[in-house]
Design a protein around this motif. Structure first.
Motif, PDB file in Angstrom:
ATOM      1  N   ASN A 217      61.349  55.474  80.609  1.00  0.00           N
ATOM      2  CA  ASN A 217      62.285  55.995  79.619  1.00  0.00           C
ATOM      3  C   ASN A 217      63.660  56.186  80.253  1.00  0.00           C
ATOM      4  OD1 ASN A 217      63.633  57.278  77.567  1.00  0.00           O
ATOM      5  ND2 ASN A 217      62.302  59.059  77.466  1.00  0.00           N
ATOM      6  N   PRO A 218      64.599  55.282  79.974  1.00  0.00           N
ATOM      7  CA  PRO A 218      65.943  55.393  80.555  1.00  0.00           C
ATOM      8  C   PRO A 218      66.644  56.704  80.228  1.00  0.00           C
ATOM      9  CG  PRO A 218      65.626  53.234  79.598  1.00  0.00           C
ATOM     10  CD  PRO A 218      64.454  54.068  79.167  1.00  0.00           C
ATOM     11  N   GLU A 219      66.231  57.365  79.144  1.00  0.00           N
ATOM     12  CA  GLU A 219      66.887  58.605  78.749  1.00  0.00           C
ATOM     13  C   GLU A 219      66.245  59.845  79.370  1.00  0.00           C
ATOM     14  OE1 GLU A 219      67.772  58.458  74.317  1.00  0.00           O
ATOM     15  OE2 GLU A 219      66.241  56.911  74.577  1.00  0.00           O
ATOM     16  N   TYR A 314      60.712  47.485  72.157  1.00  0.00           N
ATOM     17  CA  TYR A 314      60.010  48.081  71.016  1.00  0.00           C
ATOM     18  C   TYR A 314      59.531  49.502  71.309  1.00  0.00           C
ATOM     19  CZ  TYR A 314      59.754  43.917  68.014  1.00  0.00           C
ATOM     20  OH  TYR A 314      60.055  42.858  67.185  1.00  0.00           O
ATOM     21  N   ARG A 315      59.509  49.905  72.571  1.00  0.00           N
ATOM     22  CA  ARG A 315      59.034  51.263  72.889  1.00  0.00           C
ATOM     23  C   ARG A 315      59.978  52.333  72.356  1.00  0.00           C
ATOM     24  NH1 ARG A 315      61.633  49.556  77.591  1.00  0.00           N
ATOM     25  NH2 ARG A 315      62.529  51.112  78.998  1.00  0.00           N
ATOM     26  N   VAL A 316      61.206  51.929  72.018  1.00  0.00           N
ATOM     27  CA  VAL A 316      62.153  52.861  71.406  1.00  0.00           C
ATOM     28  C   VAL A 316      61.597  53.397  70.084  1.00  0.00           C
ATOM     29  CG1 VAL A 316      64.426  53.005  70.310  1.00  0.00           C
ATOM     30  CG2 VAL A 316      64.180  51.846  72.508  1.00  0.00           C
ATOM     31  N   PHE A 317      60.758  52.609  69.424  1.00  0.00           N
ATOM     32  CA  PHE A 317      60.252  52.965  68.100  1.00  0.00           C
ATOM     33  C   PHE A 317      58.950  53.781  68.165  1.00  0.00           C
ATOM     34  CE2 PHE A 317      62.795  49.188  67.789  1.00  0.00           C
ATOM     35  CZ  PHE A 317      63.552  49.372  66.646  1.00  0.00           C
ATOM     36  N   LEU A 318      58.564  54.216  69.366  1.00  0.00           N
ATOM     37  CA  LEU A 318      57.338  54.993  69.542  1.00  0.00           C
ATOM     38  C   LEU A 318      57.655  56.446  69.870  1.00  0.00           C
ATOM     39  CD1 LEU A 318      55.399  52.413  71.728  1.00  0.00           C
ATOM     40  CD2 LEU A 318      54.720  53.138  69.426  1.00  0.00           C
ATOM     41  N   ASP A 319      56.795  57.362  69.399  1.00  0.00           N
ATOM     42  CA  ASP A 319      56.958  58.757  69.791  1.00  0.00           C
ATOM     43  C   ASP A 319      56.130  59.028  71.042  1.00  0.00           C
ATOM     44  OD1 ASP A 319      54.281  59.109  69.059  1.00  0.00           O
ATOM     45  OD2 ASP A 319      54.765  59.978  67.107  1.00  0.00           O
ATOM     46  N   LYS A 320      56.130  60.267  71.499  1.00  0.00           N
ATOM     47  CA  LYS A 320      55.459  60.602  72.760  1.00  0.00           C
ATOM     48  C   LYS A 320      53.954  60.414  72.703  1.00  0.00           C
ATOM     49  CE  LYS A 320      55.268  65.586  71.715  1.00  0.00           C
ATOM     50  NZ  LYS A 320      53.806  65.638  71.576  1.00  0.00           N
ATOM     51  N   ASP A 321      53.397  60.353  71.495  1.00  0.00           N
ATOM     52  CA  ASP A 321      51.952  60.133  71.336  1.00  0.00           C
ATOM     53  C   ASP A 321      51.631  58.666  71.067  1.00  0.00           C
ATOM     54  OD1 ASP A 321      51.263  62.881  71.641  1.00  0.00           O
ATOM     55  OD2 ASP A 321      51.980  63.228  69.594  1.00  0.00           O
ATOM     56  N   TYR A 322      52.625  57.797  71.248  1.00  0.00           N
ATOM     57  CA  TYR A 322      52.489  56.357  71.043  1.00  0.00           C
ATOM     58  C   TYR A 322      52.206  55.978  69.589  1.00  0.00           C
ATOM     59  CZ  TYR A 322      52.065  56.625  76.121  1.00  0.00           C
ATOM     60  OH  TYR A 322      52.290  56.902  77.466  1.00  0.00           O
ATOM     61  N   ASN A 323      52.760  56.746  68.679  1.00  0.00           N
ATOM     62  CA  ASN A 323      52.714  56.406  67.259  1.00  0.00           C
ATOM     63  C   ASN A 323      54.060  55.815  66.855  1.00  0.00           C
ATOM     64  OD1 ASN A 323      50.059  57.492  66.763  1.00  0.00           O
ATOM     65  ND2 ASN A 323      50.984  59.533  66.883  1.00  0.00           N
ATOM     66  N   TRP A 324      54.043  54.853  65.929  1.00  0.00           N
ATOM     67  CA  TRP A 324      55.291  54.236  65.487  1.00  0.00           C
ATOM     68  C   TRP A 324      56.080  55.214  64.616  1.00  0.00           C
ATOM     69  CZ3 TRP A 324      56.522  50.045  68.047  1.00  0.00           C
ATOM     70  CH2 TRP A 324      55.514  49.234  68.551  1.00  0.00           C
ATOM     71  N   ILE A 325      57.335  55.424  64.959  1.00  0.00           N
ATOM     72  CA  ILE A 325      58.201  56.313  64.189  1.00  0.00           C
ATOM     73  C   ILE A 325      58.439  55.740  62.794  1.00  0.00           C
ATOM     74  CG2 ILE A 325      60.520  57.323  64.086  1.00  0.00           C
ATOM     75  CD1 ILE A 325      60.552  57.249  67.164  1.00  0.00           C
ATOM     76  N   VAL A 326      58.570  54.437  62.740  1.00  0.00           N
ATOM     77  CA  VAL A 326      58.718  53.692  61.489  1.00  0.00           C
ATOM     78  C   VAL A 326      57.552  52.711  61.427  1.00  0.00           C
ATOM     79  CG1 VAL A 326      60.198  52.105  60.189  1.00  0.00           C
ATOM     80  CG2 VAL A 326      61.226  53.893  61.618  1.00  0.00           C
ATOM     81  N   PRO A 327      56.936  52.498  60.270  1.00  0.00           N
ATOM     82  CA  PRO A 327      55.835  51.532  60.199  1.00  0.00           C
ATOM     83  C   PRO A 327      56.219  50.196  60.825  1.00  0.00           C
ATOM     84  CG  PRO A 327      55.994  52.731  58.137  1.00  0.00           C
ATOM     85  CD  PRO A 327      57.183  53.151  58.955  1.00  0.00           C
ATOM     86  N   PHE A 328      55.378  49.702  61.711  1.00  0.00           N
ATOM     87  CA  PHE A 328      55.673  48.497  62.480  1.00  0.00           C
ATOM     88  C   PHE A 328      56.042  47.320  61.575  1.00  0.00           C
ATOM     89  CE2 PHE A 328      54.397  44.678  64.884  1.00  0.00           C
ATOM     90  CZ  PHE A 328      55.096  44.881  66.064  1.00  0.00           C
ATOM     91  N   GLU A 329      55.323  47.149  60.488  1.00  0.00           N
ATOM     92  CA  GLU A 329      55.545  46.016  59.590  1.00  0.00           C
ATOM     93  C   GLU A 329      56.899  46.081  58.895  1.00  0.00           C
ATOM     94  OE1 GLU A 329      52.902  47.924  59.701  1.00  0.00           O
ATOM     95  OE2 GLU A 329      51.472  46.526  60.615  1.00  0.00           O
TER      96      GLU A 329
END
Length: 401
Positions: A217-219, A314-329
């Motif tokens: 995580n660069p941030e 694409y990891r930018v779109f994941l939260d800390k629990d590895y769930n997609w913040i926005v639906p992948f599709e």
């Protein structure tokens, strides 16, 4: 004139009057020792070198136990008064000697590379055997005997311990659930599986690592800003297996991203107006690429790491629990098209123009990883703003009605 090299050691003992065995420090080990007695030049592309480098850089504290050691030949050896250093006097061929590295050229090359990449090797140790005053024929005889065995790659060792069972089980379930068939090599010379890099189990781990937004995580405060594509584990600890197990549900998505990128490249280089022209660095139109999912084969050759910077964005779109913040599709295809059109295609073209065609170097350029990550952040922010504005409009419409 004989040359002298200093080797820092923890301890040593005389196996016989003309042989010393010592525990040497890796971080200060002289990497310019001559290779006169060695029967082969070390090769950075060989599996032997990669296995040693990966073992050294992933768990340097365990290198001593896992490595057979280095065999040297010296004209004379002089211990320091505090017994913490050994001074080697070396006679090279031009001086009538045959001193230097008898066995361990790949190991010393791995030391040199790890130092250049600024790895911390302070805790790494290696066993060294120093023969004193050998004749040239004696040194060559030892070198020949030391280099006759074929190395077993780290992947085969991990598989033999059963450390891949968890991913085998996951892929077997995925095959049943989605009617897919995977071609994945878990060990050396596995029959029925292509030797293509993309079909290696370590490649699947690289894809998973690219989506670990907690570790890379660069941030954040993590030491590693982006995944290290050259690192493949020589063994899987319980903690590492637990981490990868959490990431496993993302594997299908990571494989989809790679497959779609290759679809886009295939379409790009197959356009009628571009027939016979390839302006993309690291893409070889004389070869083929097979992916682990047996449905996908492509009419061009590509380095195994080519898609990793794309997957990692694409990891930018994941939260800390590895769930997609926005639906992948909802975003995956458009985002990939944007990455290709705005950044990655232009990057590959510019590298080709510059004459940089080595795939591994292109994929390890940190600038492209940074650029894609920053673009992903911007894309996500714009997407979230649209979603919020859309929700507000719907709420306003409902209120007015």
């Amino acid at each position: 004139m004989p040359k002298n090299w200093i080797i820092k050691v923890d301890n040593y003992f005389h196996a016989n009057p003309d042989c010393i065995i010592a525990t040497a420090h890796v971080d200060t080990f002289p990497t310019d020792l001559p290779l006169e007695p060695n029967i082969r030049e070390p090769n950075r592309k060989s599996s032997t070198y990669r296995q040693i480098f990966d073992s050294l850089t992933t768990e340097p504290q365990k290198f001593f136990e896992r490595h057979s050691g280095i065999v040297l030949c010296a004209n004379k050896v002089k211990p320091s008064k505090d017994k913490k250093q050994l001074e080697l006097e070396v006679l090279e061929a031009a001086e009538g000697g045959s001193d230097g590295i008898i066995n361990g050229g790949h190991t010393v090359l791995a030391f040199d590379s790890a130092k250049n990449y600024k790895y911390d090797l302070s805790v790494a140790r290696v066993k060294i055997t120093i023969h004193i005053g050998l004749e040239e024929t004696e040194a060559k005889d030892i070198a020949l005997a030391s280099n006759t065995t074929s190395p077993v790659d780290s992947r085969s060792k991990v598989n033999a311990r059963g450390d891949y069972d968890f991913i085998k089980s996951y892929l077997a379930q995925l095959e049943l659930k989605e009617s897919r068939r995977f071609r994945v090599a878990y060990y050396q010379n596995q029959s029925g599986v292509p030797k293509n890099t993309h079909c290696n189990v370590t490649h699947l781990f690289k894809l998973l690592n690219c989506l670990d937004r907690n570790r890379y995580n660069p941030e954040g405060n993590t030491r590693s800003k982006h995944p290290a594509v050259s690192s493949t584990p020589s063994q899987l600890s319980d903690a590492e297996r637990e981490r990868l197990t959490k990431l496993l549900p993302l594997l299908a998505k990571a494989m989809w991203i790679e497959q779609r990128l290759y679809d886009i490249i295939q379409e790009y280089i197959s356009k009628p107006k571009r027939k016979g022209i390839n302006d993309l660095a690291s893409i070889d139109m004389r070869k083929n690429t097979l992916l682990a999912d047996s449905k996908y084969s492509f009419g061009f050759g590509a380095p195994g790491d080519l898609a990793l910077p794309i997957v990692a964005s694409y990891r930018v779109f994941l939260d800390k629990d590895y769930n997609w913040i926005v639906p992948f599709e909802d975003f995956s295809e458009d985002f990939l098209q944007q990455l290709w059109g705005s950044y990655f295609r232009k990057y590959l073209i510019s590298e080709k123009i510059a004459g940089n065609t080595v795939g591994a170097k292109i994929c390890r350029n940190q600038e492209i990883w940074d650029s894609l990550y920053i673009f992903a952040q911007s894309y996500l922010n714009q997407l979230l703003v649209k979603m919020v504005n859309s929700a507000k409009r719907e709420e306003l419409t409902l209120t007015q009605g």
